[in-house]
Design an enzyme around this catalytic site. Structure first.
Site, PDB file in Angstrom:
ATOM      1  N   ASP A 130       0.834  -1.205   0.000  1.00  0.00           N
ATOM      2  CA  ASP A 130       0.000   0.000   0.000  1.00  0.00           C
ATOM      3  C   ASP A 130       0.873   1.262   0.000  1.00  0.00           C
ATOM      4  OD1 ASP A 130      -1.955   1.925   0.432  1.00  0.00           O
ATOM      5  OD2 ASP A 130      -2.437   1.258   2.465  1.00  0.00           O
TER       6      ASP A 130
ATOM      7  N   HIS B 143      -4.234   4.147   6.587  1.00  0.00           N
ATOM      8  CA  HIS B 143      -3.117   3.699   5.748  1.00  0.00           C
ATOM      9  C   HIS B 143      -1.779   3.943   6.427  1.00  0.00           C
ATOM     10  CE1 HIS B 143      -5.738   3.125   2.209  1.00  0.00           C
ATOM     11  NE2 HIS B 143      -6.388   4.165   2.696  1.00  0.00           N
TER      12      HIS B 143
END
Length: 555
Positions: free
Chosen positions: A197, A370
């Protein structure tokens, strides 16, 4: 002597690179394909009238006999939102955790898809599913939604690790922390490739724990004299749980607004991912039964969506709930890139209605789901991949991620684009070509029927308007039986522009005279000449270039 098989692995992103959302990745090992995630994206400003954007799955349709499964990492829209559309062409087995598949079921029911016709298989972190050329292992992670997993695709050349969306949260709201031990074990075995990610690759340090938001909610709820209204993503179960926790401490009732929020909360309660005391949840019709300081509303609309419950309350258009001066409205989310102006519009409207609005710029009511740079480095150091492929993010995010990987000493870093084919064999890895990939636009019930030409026309109409000429002509004598009549939309106001309209009619008549004098009688040829002359005339007079549509009827 039988020749030993030459194993070939292909990694092909069909969405999620150089963009936010629309995540979809193909892992192809020899003659088998698994697909990781199947998400949607929100339209960009120039995509006029478009509702959603989904990945182009032409490559998968072309190779459907190879596709074994769709693997889901978690239940956010940018990872599951395209499933109902993709199932029309590719009804393959879908594997996901309990909450993820619960959210998928909600979407399928909304689309009128019979759940019995879809092959849904529930997995848990630690489970492994096997195919001929690969095994898929599910690894526990933490994100802004419960039941998130990474996947390790075990291939003949080694494991490929796909983190999904993640952050390293040691105090998650629900469940256990991310399974860093398993990432490290895979690293010791030798990870072939890491797909990690990149969303927060620009941000230094660590992402704060989700629990920090709970402390802010406690403070705001305890100080609020009236109602508290919290807008967040419907799938952000952890955030919703923290709202419930803070409301419970203050003795407030919970009312849920917005179709998607109601559906997700009910499903999460049913599956045990949300916990709420009996009698705490009330219906919107019961709001008048309680004092304002005993109510919390949880609603959709954190992205300023025009039809969301919060937007309709802000514009005084909600049928059952209006903003009351003194309401405290918490917008607990960061605007998706491109949505900033919609969110700001809602904030301004809420202030006009007399609400106190709290958003990310003025208080700590949101943390990202995130990983920031240090967490990304941690995963790289644990897995020690032979090849690194940053995923999930705009080009700038991928580049920052690639630089981080190279700073850690990694030599083989590939920044890909949607459609690029990265092929890995025992001899190395290289980009070997492109497959069809891009945007499929969803407009109402239409899927893929709006393309670049239609969007160009919509932009043309939005910028310069429409100029229609209507004529009826006698096919034998070539006389004009009626017209020319002129209709405009978005170009000029006819009642205030009569001189221009009369001049335009003279141009039309001159064109008709020219055509017949030169024996040009074919209607399409007349239309082309008419459009050219009108375009030049209108631009000279107005410096605008409307879309010109001549309609010539012969009788």
């Amino acid at each position: 002597m039988k020749k030993k098989q030459e194993h070939r692995i292909r990694i092909i992103p069909l969405g999620g690179l150089n963009e936010i959302g629309k995540n979809m990745l193909v892992i192809e090992v020899n003659d088998e394909i698994v697909v990781i995630d199947c998400g949607l994206a929100f339209p960009e400003d120039e995509m006029l009238g478009i509702d959603l954007v989904i990945p182009d799955i032409s490559y998968l349709i072309k190779n459907k006999e190879k596709v074994r499964a769709l693997i889901l990492t978690h239940g956010h829209e940018d990872h599951i939102g395209a499933i109902p559309y993709v199932l029309r062409d590719l009804n393959i087995p879908i594997y996901g955790t309990k909450l993820t598949l619960g959210l998928v079921e909600i979407k399928l029911i909304e689309f009128g898809i019979d759940l019995n016709s879809v092959k849904l298989f529930t997995v848990r972190a630690g489970d492994v599913i096997s195919f001929n050329n690969m095994r898929i292992e599910f690894i526990r992670t933490t994100h802004s939604i419960a039941d998130s997993v990474a996947v390790a695709i075990h291939t003949p050349l080694g494991p490929i690790v796909h983190t999904g969306d993640f952050k390293v949260d040691f105090t998650p709201i629900e469940g256990e922390p991310i399974d860093l031990i398993r990432f490290a074990e895979l690293g010791k075995q030798g990870v072939l490739a890491l797909l990690c990610d990149s969303t927060n690759a620009e941000r230094p340090g660590f992402t704060l724990s989700e629990k920090t938001v709970g402390a802010t909610f406690d403070r705001i709820f305890s100080q609020a004299q009236g109602r508290v209204i919290v807008a967040t993503f419907s799938s952000h179960i952890h955030r919703v749980q923290q709202v419930i926790n803070s409301a419970e401490k203050q003795g407030r009732k919970i009312c849920v607004l917005g179709r998607s929020m109601v559906n997700v909360v009910n499903k999460a309660l049913e599956l045990g991912y949300l916990k709420m005391p009996d009698g705490m949840l009330i219906d919107v019709d019961e709001l008048d039964n309680y004092p304002l300081n005993k109510i919390v509303l949880i609603t959709t609309g954190s992205q300023g969506e025009p039809m969301s419950a919060l937007s309709r309350m802000a514009s005084a258009e909600h049928k059952k709930v209006g903003i009351i001066p003194g309401d405290v409205v918490i917008i607990s989310a960061t605007p998706i890139p491109g949505n900033e102006k919609f969110v700001n519009r809602v904030i301004n409207d809420l202030f006009r209605q007399g609400a106190q609005v709290i958003y990310e710029d003025i208080d700590d009511i949101h943390v990202s789901g995130h990983a920031c740079q240090e967490e990304i480095k941690l995963i790289h150091n644990l897995t020690k991949p032979k090849y690194s492929i940053p995923v999930h993010g705009e080009f700038k995010h991928l580049i920052h991620h690639a630089k981080l990987a190279m700073e850690l000493g990694e030599k083989n870093v590939f920044v890909l684009e949607n459609g690029k084919v990265l092929e890995i064999t025992k001899d190395g890895a290289k980009v070997v070509g492109m497959v069809q990939a891009g945007n499929v636009l969803v407009d109402g019930l239409g899927v893929g029927d709006v393309g670049n030409v239609v969007l160009r026309d919509r932009r043309h109409l939005a910028q310069d308007g429409l100029f229609i000429v209507v004529l009826t002509i006698d096919s034998s004598t070539r006389d004009v039986l009626s017209g020319p009549d002129i209709i405009t939309r978005g170009f000029i106001y006819i009642k205030e522009s009569e001189p221009l309209i009369e001049e335009a009619k003279r141009v039309i008549k001159d064109v008709l005279y020219f055509c017949y004098k030169n024996d040009i009688t074919e209607p399409n040829a007349i239309k082309v000449i008419l459009k050219d002359n009108l375009r030049n005339f209108l631009f000279e007079k107005t410096r605008r270039n409307p879309m010109i549509i001549p309609i010539i009827t012969e009788i």
